[in-house]
Design a protein around this motif. Structure first.
Motif, PDB file in Angstrom:
ATOM      1  N   UNK A  16      -9.666  -4.353   8.305  1.00 27.79           N
ATOM      2  CA  UNK A  16      -8.519  -5.233   8.519  1.00 27.79           C
ATOM      3  C   UNK A  16      -7.362  -4.433   9.088  1.00 27.79           C
ATOM      4  N   UNK A  17      -6.581  -5.084   9.934  1.00 24.84           N
ATOM      5  CA  UNK A  17      -5.346  -4.516  10.475  1.00 24.84           C
ATOM      6  C   UNK A  17      -4.266  -5.574  10.271  1.00 24.84           C
ATOM      7  N   UNK A  18      -3.196  -5.183   9.577  1.00 25.50           N
ATOM      8  CA  UNK A  18      -2.146  -6.123   9.192  1.00 25.50           C
ATOM      9  C   UNK A  18      -0.840  -5.672   9.829  1.00 25.50           C
ATOM     10  N   UNK A  19      -0.339  -6.462  10.762  1.00 23.72           N
ATOM     11  CA  UNK A  19       0.911  -6.141  11.449  1.00 23.72           C
ATOM     12  C   UNK A  19       2.086  -6.721  10.673  1.00 23.72           C
ATOM     13  N   UNK A  20       3.130  -5.899  10.510  1.00 24.26           N
ATOM     14  CA  UNK A  20       4.297  -6.315   9.723  1.00 24.26           C
ATOM     15  C   UNK A  20       5.595  -5.976  10.443  1.00 24.26           C
ATOM     16  N   UNK A  21       6.605  -6.777  10.166  1.00 28.10           N
ATOM     17  CA  UNK A  21       7.974  -6.485  10.580  1.00 28.10           C
ATOM     18  C   UNK A  21       8.778  -6.235   9.313  1.00 28.10           C
ATOM     19  N   UNK A  22       9.500  -5.129   9.277  1.00 27.60           N
ATOM     20  CA  UNK A  22      10.256  -4.765   8.074  1.00 27.60           C
ATOM     21  C   UNK A  22      11.284  -5.850   7.784  1.00 27.60           C
ATOM     22  N   UNK A  23      11.205  -6.368   6.563  1.00 27.77           N
ATOM     23  CA  UNK A  23      12.126  -7.401   6.110  1.00 27.77           C
ATOM     24  C   UNK A  23      13.176  -6.796   5.177  1.00 27.77           C
ATOM     25  N   UNK A  24      12.731  -5.862   4.320  1.00 24.97           N
ATOM     26  CA  UNK A  24      13.627  -5.177   3.399  1.00 24.97           C
ATOM     27  C   UNK A  24      13.119  -3.760   3.183  1.00 24.97           C
ATOM     28  N   UNK A  25      14.013  -2.872   2.805  1.00 19.57           N
ATOM     29  CA  UNK A  25      13.587  -1.536   2.408  1.00 19.57           C
ATOM     30  C   UNK A  25      14.537  -1.021   1.336  1.00 19.57           C
ATOM     31  N   UNK A  26      13.982  -0.102   0.541  1.00 20.50           N
ATOM     32  CA  UNK A  26      14.759   0.443  -0.564  1.00 20.50           C
ATOM     33  C   UNK A  26      14.319   1.879  -0.798  1.00 20.50           C
ATOM     34  N   UNK A  27      15.288   2.777  -0.891  1.00 20.54           N
ATOM     35  CA  UNK A  27      14.978   4.159  -1.255  1.00 20.54           C
ATOM     36  C   UNK A  27      14.769   4.230  -2.754  1.00 20.54           C
ATOM     37  N   UNK A  28      13.723   4.963  -3.135  1.00 24.94           N
ATOM     38  CA  UNK A  28      13.474   5.185  -4.555  1.00 24.94           C
ATOM     39  C   UNK A  28      12.867   6.572  -4.698  1.00 24.94           C
ATOM     40  N   UNK A  29      13.549   7.455  -5.388  1.00 21.66           N
ATOM     41  CA  UNK A  29      13.064   8.824  -5.537  1.00 21.66           C
ATOM     42  C   UNK A  29      12.885   9.470  -4.173  1.00 21.66           C
ATOM     43  N   UNK A  30      11.708  10.027  -3.930  1.00 23.85           N
ATOM     44  CA  UNK A  30      11.425  10.737  -2.678  1.00 23.85           C
ATOM     45  C   UNK A  30      10.957   9.810  -1.556  1.00 23.85           C
ATOM     46  N   UNK A  31      10.768   8.521  -1.856  1.00 20.84           N
ATOM     47  CA  UNK A  31      10.167   7.591  -0.910  1.00 20.84           C
ATOM     48  C   UNK A  31      11.107   6.439  -0.536  1.00 20.84           C
ATOM     49  N   UNK A  32      10.754   5.783   0.558  1.00 18.71           N
ATOM     50  CA  UNK A  32      11.363   4.504   0.904  1.00 18.71           C
ATOM     51  C   UNK A  32      10.262   3.457   0.800  1.00 18.71           C
ATOM     52  N   UNK A  33      10.568   2.355   0.149  1.00 21.19           N
ATOM     53  CA  UNK A  33       9.647   1.237   0.034  1.00 21.19           C
ATOM     54  C   UNK A  33       9.995   0.245   1.140  1.00 21.19           C
ATOM     55  N   UNK A  34       9.072   0.071   2.084  1.00 19.81           N
ATOM     56  CA  UNK A  34       9.272  -0.852   3.191  1.00 19.81           C
ATOM     57  C   UNK A  34       8.492  -2.126   2.894  1.00 19.81           C
ATOM     58  N   UNK A  35       9.200  -3.252   2.770  1.00 18.57           N
ATOM     59  CA  UNK A  35       8.542  -4.545   2.599  1.00 18.57           C
ATOM     60  C   UNK A  35       8.534  -5.208   3.962  1.00 18.57           C
ATOM     61  N   UNK A  36       7.329  -5.510   4.432  1.00 14.57           N
ATOM     62  CA  UNK A  36       7.197  -6.107   5.755  1.00 14.57           C
ATOM     63  C   UNK A  36       6.654  -7.518   5.687  1.00 14.57           C
TER      64      UNK A  36
END
Length: 185
Positions: free
Chosen positions: A129-149
């Motif tokens: 599967x290949x799932x294309x996303x457009x970033x809707x929200x993002x949040x920095x947490x610790x060493x990472x950024x959580x990208x919700x697409x």
């Protein structure tokens, strides 16, 4: 030399224990791809990929802020989650090691999804599967950024190939190595 403060020592121990616990969590492996402003493809191997919601359809990827893909995702606002089949395990090494970055997109299996507004987005032909996303929200947490697409397109390999064989087994990672699934009886 002073002793490490108890709180700092506890935090290091907790982090090490969590890392060991997560090695015991089997997870699918994906390659997250995007393109920079010059049109160059970028990607990284990831197991921190989570479906967020079916309404609206959305996926989350966690990306270390030190990863080369991080600034690309921030600028482009687009990514593709390419779920890997077990027989695609050789792709992990170049997408996991910075020194092998120039080998990442050498395979003829890479295609471009095309958006008139945003341009091409690399996806892996032959991936389950290949799932294309457009970033809707993002949040920095610790060493990472959580990208919700927000999911804008999904390509799934057929459940059965033209040769009559079943769809490929997913690439699964456990304890720092490939693991195999046993099909249900």
């Amino acid at each position: 030399m002073s002793a490490m403060p108890a709180l700092e020592e506890r935090q290091l121990s907790l982090s090490a224990n969590l890392k060991e616990a997560m090695r015991r969590l089997a997870s699918s492996v994906a390659i997250i791809t995007s393109r920079d402003q010059d049109g160059q493809p970028h990607g990284m191997a990831a197991s921190a990929v989570i479906p967020v919601s079916m309404d609206p359809p959305s996926m989350l990827v966690a990306v270390n802020r030190d990863a080369g893909l991080h600034p690309v995702l921030q600028r482009s606002g687009r990514y593709c989650i390419n779920l890997l089949a077990d027989d695609q395990h050789l792709l992990l090494k170049p997408f996991s090691q910075t020194a092998l970055r120039d080998q990442r997109f050498r395979s003829d299996d890479w295609r471009d999804a095309w958006s008139p507004a945003d341009g091409p987005l690399p996806w892996l032909d032959g991936a389950p599967a290949a799932i294309e996303c457009e970033v809707d929200q993002f949040m920095d947490y610790g060493t990472h950024t959580l990208f919700v697409g927000r999911v804008v397109n999904v390509r799934c390999a057929s459940a059965e190939s033209s040769t009559g064989t079943t769809a490929p087994q997913p690439l699964v990672w456990l304890a720092g190595q490939r693991a195999r699934l046993v099909s249900p009886i």
